[in-house]
Scaffold this motif. Structure first.
Motif, PDB file in Angstrom:
ATOM      1  N   GLU A  13       0.805  -1.143  -0.091  1.00 20.63           N
ATOM      2  CA  GLU A  13      -0.152   0.078  -0.166  1.00 20.63           C
ATOM      3  C   GLU A  13       0.747   1.257   0.020  1.00 20.63           C
ATOM      4  OE1 GLU A  13      -2.649  -0.385   3.349  1.00 20.63           O
ATOM      5  OE2 GLU A  13      -4.059  -1.730   2.214  1.00 20.63           O
ATOM      6  N   VAL A  47       2.411   3.071  -3.363  1.00 25.03           N
ATOM      7  CA  VAL A  47       1.532   3.593  -4.433  1.00 25.03           C
ATOM      8  C   VAL A  47       1.179   5.068  -4.093  1.00 25.03           C
ATOM      9  CG1 VAL A  47      -0.700   3.418  -5.686  1.00 25.03           C
ATOM     10  CG2 VAL A  47       0.488   1.521  -5.083  1.00 25.03           C
ATOM     11  N   ASP A  74      -0.812   8.775  -5.027  1.00 21.63           N
ATOM     12  CA  ASP A  74      -2.052   9.081  -5.499  1.00 21.63           C
ATOM     13  C   ASP A  74      -1.736   9.604  -6.882  1.00 21.63           C
ATOM     14  OD1 ASP A  74      -3.679   8.148  -3.428  1.00 21.63           O
ATOM     15  OD2 ASP A  74      -3.596  10.208  -2.531  1.00 21.63           O
ATOM     16  N   ARG A  93      -6.118   9.503 -13.166  1.00 22.49           N
ATOM     17  CA  ARG A  93      -6.449   8.303 -14.075  1.00 22.49           C
ATOM     18  C   ARG A  93      -6.194   9.090 -15.498  1.00 22.49           C
ATOM     19  NH1 ARG A  93     -12.058   5.473 -12.429  1.00 22.49           N
ATOM     20  NH2 ARG A  93     -11.913   5.416 -10.202  1.00 22.49           N
ATOM     21  N   ALA A 145      -4.778  -5.150  -6.155  1.00 23.28           N
ATOM     22  CA  ALA A 145      -5.070  -3.653  -5.412  1.00 23.28           C
ATOM     23  C   ALA A 145      -3.973  -2.693  -5.595  1.00 23.28           C
ATOM     24  CB  ALA A 145      -5.131  -4.087  -3.778  1.00 23.28           C
ATOM     25  N   HIS A 146      -2.592  -3.135  -5.766  1.00 21.47           N
ATOM     26  CA  HIS A 146      -1.607  -2.334  -5.959  1.00 21.47           C
ATOM     27  C   HIS A 146      -1.892  -1.560  -7.305  1.00 21.47           C
ATOM     28  CE1 HIS A 146       2.577  -0.698  -5.880  1.00 21.47           C
ATOM     29  NE2 HIS A 146       2.569  -0.766  -6.924  1.00 21.47           N
ATOM     30  N   ARG A 196      -5.065   0.758  -7.437  1.00 23.75           N
ATOM     31  CA  ARG A 196      -4.517   2.128  -6.823  1.00 23.75           C
ATOM     32  C   ARG A 196      -3.629   2.831  -7.848  1.00 23.75           C
ATOM     33  NH1 ARG A 196      -3.527  -1.291  -1.994  1.00 23.75           N
ATOM     34  NH2 ARG A 196      -5.527  -1.238  -0.893  1.00 23.75           N
ATOM     35  N   TYR A 221      -7.912   4.122  -8.636  1.00 27.28           N
ATOM     36  CA  TYR A 221      -9.013   3.519  -8.200  1.00 27.28           C
ATOM     37  C   TYR A 221      -9.060   3.197  -6.667  1.00 27.28           C
ATOM     38  CZ  TYR A 221     -10.269   2.049 -13.229  1.00 27.28           C
ATOM     39  OH  TYR A 221     -10.465   2.026 -14.505  1.00 27.28           O
ATOM     40  N   PRO A 222     -10.176   3.624  -5.986  1.00 25.49           N
ATOM     41  CA  PRO A 222     -10.065   3.427  -4.713  1.00 25.49           C
ATOM     42  C   PRO A 222     -10.535   1.738  -4.434  1.00 25.49           C
ATOM     43  CG  PRO A 222     -12.203   4.385  -5.468  1.00 25.49           C
ATOM     44  CD  PRO A 222     -11.385   4.376  -6.438  1.00 25.49           C
ATOM     45  N   VAL A 223      -9.590   1.158  -3.697  1.00 32.04           N
ATOM     46  CA  VAL A 223      -9.789  -0.318  -3.621  1.00 32.04           C
ATOM     47  C   VAL A 223      -9.423  -0.687  -2.131  1.00 32.04           C
ATOM     48  CG1 VAL A 223      -7.500  -0.825  -4.444  1.00 32.04           C
ATOM     49  CG2 VAL A 223      -9.301  -2.493  -4.742  1.00 32.04           C
ATOM     50  N   THR A 224     -10.039  -1.744  -1.569  1.00 34.21           N
ATOM     51  CA  THR A 224      -9.753  -2.408  -0.402  1.00 34.21           C
ATOM     52  C   THR A 224      -9.526  -3.852  -0.388  1.00 34.21           C
ATOM     53  OG1 THR A 224     -11.186  -0.757   0.699  1.00 34.21           O
ATOM     54  CG2 THR A 224     -10.653  -2.636   1.857  1.00 34.21           C
ATOM     55  N   CYS A 229     -10.027  -8.327  -3.266  1.00 34.91           N
ATOM     56  CA  CYS A 229     -10.016  -7.014  -3.291  1.00 34.91           C
ATOM     57  C   CYS A 229     -11.332  -6.407  -4.084  1.00 34.91           C
ATOM     58  CB  CYS A 229      -8.805  -6.439  -3.789  1.00 34.91           C
ATOM     59  SG  CYS A 229      -8.538  -6.677  -5.474  1.00 34.91           S
TER      60      CYS A 229
END
Length: 132
Positions: free
Chosen positions: A38, A41, A43, A46, A81-82, A85, A89-92, A111
């Motif tokens: 996490e 990455v 911000d 896009r 997820a990496h 991001r 994209y917002p990802v969990t 994810c």
């Protein structure tokens, strides 16, 4: 037909990152490995963002050819997820447990893209007691 640059980058990253994730999970454990994935990455807006479904397909394809058979879903989730991001994209990443047909616990990691209200978009984790 040539792949777009964002998909080629995703495949290259997945091929390198999946074995790295396996080694990191074995040596550092889940929490530290997740933090490392996490924290790398920044911000980014896009610009030529990869489609999330296509990114998932690319990571699953790359996972077929990497080391380790256990925790494949966890490795894939961290890498996917990496990638998402990095494309804005917002990802969990989620982990969950459920009882299978033999009444034994089984785990799964996935994810999910997060909507504005925090609701997940996919149904992959249905039936699992979710741990974050």
């Amino acid at each position: 037909m040539a792949w777009p640059a964002c998909e080629r980058r995703a495949l290259g990253f997945a091929v390198v990152a999946l074995p790295m994730a396996e080694i990191m999970l074995r040596l550092l454990g889940y929490r530290r490995s997740r933090r490392l994935f996490e924290s790398t990455v920044a911000d980014r807006p896009r610009t030529q963002a990869i489609d999330p479904v296509r990114a998932d397909q690319i990571v699953r394809f790359a996972a077929r050819f990497t080391i380790g058979n256990d925790r494949k879903c966890l490795r894939r989730s961290l890498v996917l997820a990496h990638i998402l991001r990095a494309n804005g994209y917002p990802v969990t990443v989620y982990m969950g447990w459920r009882k299978n047909a033999k009444d034994m616990l089984e785990g799964h990691a996935w994810c999910d893209l997060v909507e504005g209200a925090g609701a997940p978009q996919s149904r992959e984790g249905e039936g699992y007691i979710r741990l974050h």
